[in-house]
Design a protein around this motif. Structure first.
Motif, PDB file in Angstrom:
ATOM      1  N   ALA A   1       0.813  -1.212   0.000  1.00  0.00           N
ATOM      2  CA  ALA A   1       0.000   0.000   0.000  1.00  0.00           C
ATOM      3  C   ALA A   1       0.847   1.262   0.000  1.00  0.00           C
ATOM      4  N   GLY A   2       2.108   1.167  -0.434  1.00  0.00           N
ATOM      5  CA  GLY A   2       2.951   2.352  -0.482  1.00  0.00           C
ATOM      6  C   GLY A   2       3.162   2.994   0.876  1.00  0.00           C
ATOM      7  N   VAL A   3       3.330   2.176   1.905  1.00  0.00           N
ATOM      8  CA  VAL A   3       3.414   2.675   3.280  1.00  0.00           C
ATOM      9  C   VAL A   3       4.697   3.472   3.491  1.00  0.00           C
ATOM     10  N   ARG A   4       4.578   4.545   4.270  1.00  0.00           N
ATOM     11  CA  ARG A   4       5.735   5.323   4.700  1.00  0.00           C
ATOM     12  C   ARG A   4       5.723   5.401   6.227  1.00  0.00           C
ATOM     13  N   VAL A   5       6.894   5.631   6.804  1.00  0.00           N
ATOM     14  CA  VAL A   5       7.054   5.613   8.254  1.00  0.00           C
ATOM     15  C   VAL A   5       7.459   6.999   8.744  1.00  0.00           C
ATOM     16  N   LEU A   6       6.788   7.487   9.775  1.00  0.00           N
ATOM     17  CA  LEU A   6       7.158   8.774  10.356  1.00  0.00           C
ATOM     18  C   LEU A   6       8.587   8.702  10.887  1.00  0.00           C
ATOM     19  N   GLU A   7       9.393   9.686  10.491  1.00  0.00           N
ATOM     20  CA  GLU A   7      10.777   9.773  10.952  1.00  0.00           C
ATOM     21  C   GLU A   7      11.069  11.205  11.374  1.00  0.00           C
ATOM     22  N   MET A   8      11.650  11.361  12.554  1.00  0.00           N
ATOM     23  CA  MET A   8      12.039  12.679  13.058  1.00  0.00           C
ATOM     24  C   MET A   8      13.422  12.578  13.682  1.00  0.00           C
ATOM     25  N   ASP A   9      14.315  13.437  13.240  1.00  0.00           N
ATOM     26  CA  ASP A   9      15.683  13.465  13.759  1.00  0.00           C
ATOM     27  C   ASP A   9      16.325  12.084  13.719  1.00  0.00           C
ATOM     28  N   GLY A  10      16.048  11.342  12.657  1.00  0.00           N
ATOM     29  CA  GLY A  10      16.641  10.034  12.486  1.00  0.00           C
ATOM     30  C   GLY A  10      15.971   8.920  13.265  1.00  0.00           C
ATOM     31  N   LEU A  11      14.927   9.232  14.030  1.00  0.00           N
ATOM     32  CA  LEU A  11      14.227   8.228  14.835  1.00  0.00           C
ATOM     33  C   LEU A  11      12.910   7.843  14.179  1.00  0.00           C
ATOM     34  N   ARG A  12      12.548   6.572  14.300  1.00  0.00           N
ATOM     35  CA  ARG A  12      11.272   6.090  13.779  1.00  0.00           C
ATOM     36  C   ARG A  12      10.391   5.501  14.875  1.00  0.00           C
ATOM     37  N   THR A  13      10.911   5.352  16.054  1.00  0.00           N
ATOM     38  CA  THR A  13      10.153   4.826  17.183  1.00  0.00           C
ATOM     39  C   THR A  13      10.289   5.816  18.329  1.00  0.00           C
ATOM     40  N   PHE A  14       9.173   6.119  18.987  1.00  0.00           N
ATOM     41  CA  PHE A  14       9.146   7.183  19.983  1.00  0.00           C
ATOM     42  C   PHE A  14       8.420   6.706  21.237  1.00  0.00           C
ATOM     43  N   GLU A  15       8.922   7.154  22.375  1.00  0.00           N
ATOM     44  CA  GLU A  15       8.330   6.752  23.652  1.00  0.00           C
ATOM     45  C   GLU A  15       7.270   7.765  24.078  1.00  0.00           C
ATOM     46  N   TYR A  16       6.107   7.231  24.439  1.00  0.00           N
ATOM     47  CA  TYR A  16       4.984   8.048  24.882  1.00  0.00           C
ATOM     48  C   TYR A  16       4.679   7.744  26.348  1.00  0.00           C
ATOM     49  N   ASP A  17       4.231   8.761  27.054  1.00  0.00           N
ATOM     50  CA  ASP A  17       3.768   8.595  28.431  1.00  0.00           C
ATOM     51  C   ASP A  17       2.472   9.396  28.567  1.00  0.00           C
ATOM     52  N   SER A  18       1.406   8.738  29.016  1.00  0.00           N
ATOM     53  CA  SER A  18       0.123   9.409  29.183  1.00  0.00           C
ATOM     54  C   SER A  18      -0.378   9.211  30.601  1.00  0.00           C
ATOM     55  N   VAL A  19      -0.912  10.269  31.186  1.00  0.00           N
ATOM     56  CA  VAL A  19      -1.553  10.201  32.494  1.00  0.00           C
ATOM     57  C   VAL A  19      -3.023  10.576  32.305  1.00  0.00           C
ATOM     58  N   TYR A  20      -3.915   9.687  32.733  1.00  0.00           N
ATOM     59  CA  TYR A  20      -5.355   9.900  32.593  1.00  0.00           C
ATOM     60  C   TYR A  20      -5.934  10.387  33.918  1.00  0.00           C
ATOM     61  N   PHE A  21      -6.908  11.283  33.802  1.00  0.00           N
ATOM     62  CA  PHE A  21      -7.506  11.906  34.970  1.00  0.00           C
ATOM     63  C   PHE A  21      -8.999  11.592  35.015  1.00  0.00           C
ATOM     64  N   ASP A  22      -9.514  11.468  36.244  1.00  0.00           N
ATOM     65  CA  ASP A  22     -10.939  11.206  36.415  1.00  0.00           C
ATOM     66  C   ASP A  22     -11.372  11.778  37.750  1.00  0.00           C
ATOM     67  N   THR A  23     -12.687  11.827  37.950  1.00  0.00           N
ATOM     68  CA  THR A  23     -13.249  12.279  39.218  1.00  0.00           C
ATOM     69  C   THR A  23     -13.123  11.167  40.259  1.00  0.00           C
ATOM     70  N   PRO A  24     -13.329  11.479  41.541  1.00  0.00           N
ATOM     71  CA  PRO A  24     -13.309  10.416  42.559  1.00  0.00           C
ATOM     72  C   PRO A  24     -14.342   9.325  42.297  1.00  0.00           C
ATOM     73  N   GLN A  25     -15.441   9.659  41.612  1.00  0.00           N
ATOM     74  CA  GLN A  25     -16.477   8.681  41.284  1.00  0.00           C
ATOM     75  C   GLN A  25     -16.200   7.958  39.970  1.00  0.00           C
ATOM     76  N   LEU A  26     -15.058   8.268  39.336  1.00  0.00           N
ATOM     77  CA  LEU A  26     -14.674   7.670  38.053  1.00  0.00           C
ATOM     78  C   LEU A  26     -15.736   7.903  36.979  1.00  0.00           C
ATOM     79  N   ASP A  27     -16.221   9.131  36.898  1.00  0.00           N
ATOM     80  CA  ASP A  27     -17.273   9.454  35.935  1.00  0.00           C
ATOM     81  C   ASP A  27     -16.840   9.202  34.498  1.00  0.00           C
TER      82      ASP A  27
END
Length: 260
Positions: A50-76
């Protein structure tokens, strides 16, 4: 990233971030998600024409992500997702570890199951809390998108980390993300690893893209998974989780991460 999968993508041409965002920003999109063993994913991607291309930035193609999720005390936020409510939302910080950049994001469900994401730059030192300015942004965004604001203070309830590779499929203007070494952790608890499998997510308009069709033709079907909600359900078995019962039972091999 797993050496086998990384090697399998090395021959593909690169795409820069600016070009990717111009051609396939898809801030409003339909997401289809799959949990696939890493070796199986390598085979399927190698046979995709399918003519796939890969995101590349500053010579890197794999990037580390960190996410913090927030919710109410009742977990709404969690309960809205668990009950399939139309006006559900997620609030999180997302940190791009390699570039030390952080954003506060609000995701809502639009019409026809489309996901709408809005975000602002956020202080890296504040990634695990909601500041007064951050709360004002969250409230304004949710009031406009779903007509309501959180019914209580927002605190951190889940952290996820993973390594991501992003694919661009230019013929369809779609993209896909490949997330490996996915870990979930509740505050103050040990992390759990999605062992031997990866989360593959396609992001396209209402019409399925070529990667979706390729996966379907090879017997791989979408599954119901949310890094936030499914992670919460996996780590908190007392929560209602019928929407993710199949995924939790069949596709989510979790193992505890030993202390460093």
């Amino acid at each position: 990233m797993n050496a086998g999968l990384s090697t399998g993508l090395r021959h593909l041409p690169a795409v820069g971030l600016e070009e990717l965002n111009t051609a396939a920003a898809l801030q409003t999109r339909v997401d289809r998600k799959y949990v696939i063993p890493v070796l199986r994913a390598k085979q399927l991607l190698a046979s995709l024409d399918a003519g796939v291309r890969v995101l590349e930035m500053d010579g890197l193609r794999t990037f580390e992500y960190d996410s913090v999720y927030f919710d109410t005390p009742q977990l709404d936020s969690y309960l809205l997702a668990a009950r399939g409510r139309r006006r559900r939302y997620k609030v999180r910080t997302r940190t791009y570890v390699d570039s030390a950049a952080s954003f506060l994001e609000v995701k809502t469900e639009g019409g026809r199951e489309a996901t709408v994401k809005e975000r602002i730059p956020y202080g890296l030192e504040d990634r695990s809390r909601i500041t007064a300015e951050g709360l004002a942004y969250v409230n304004d965004t949710l009031a406009a998108a779903v007509g309501a604001v959180p019914a209580g203070p927002l605190g951190p309830v889940l952290e996820t980390r993973y390594r991501r590779t992003t694919l661009f499929l230019p013929a369809s203007g779609s993209r896909a993300t490949l997330d490996e070494a996915v870990t979930w952790r509740r505050p103050g608890q040990q992390p759990w690893l999605l062992d031997g499998s990866m989360v593959l997510e396609t992001k396209s308009g209402s019409t399925a893209g070529p990667l979706d069709r390729h996966l379907w033709a090879n017997g791989i079907r979408p599954c119901r998974i949310s890094k936030f909600a499914t992670g919460m359900a996996a780590l908190c078995p007392q929560l209602p989780a019928n929407r993710w019962h199949s995924t939790l039972g069949r596709s989510l091999p979790l193992t505890p991460v030993p202390p460093a």
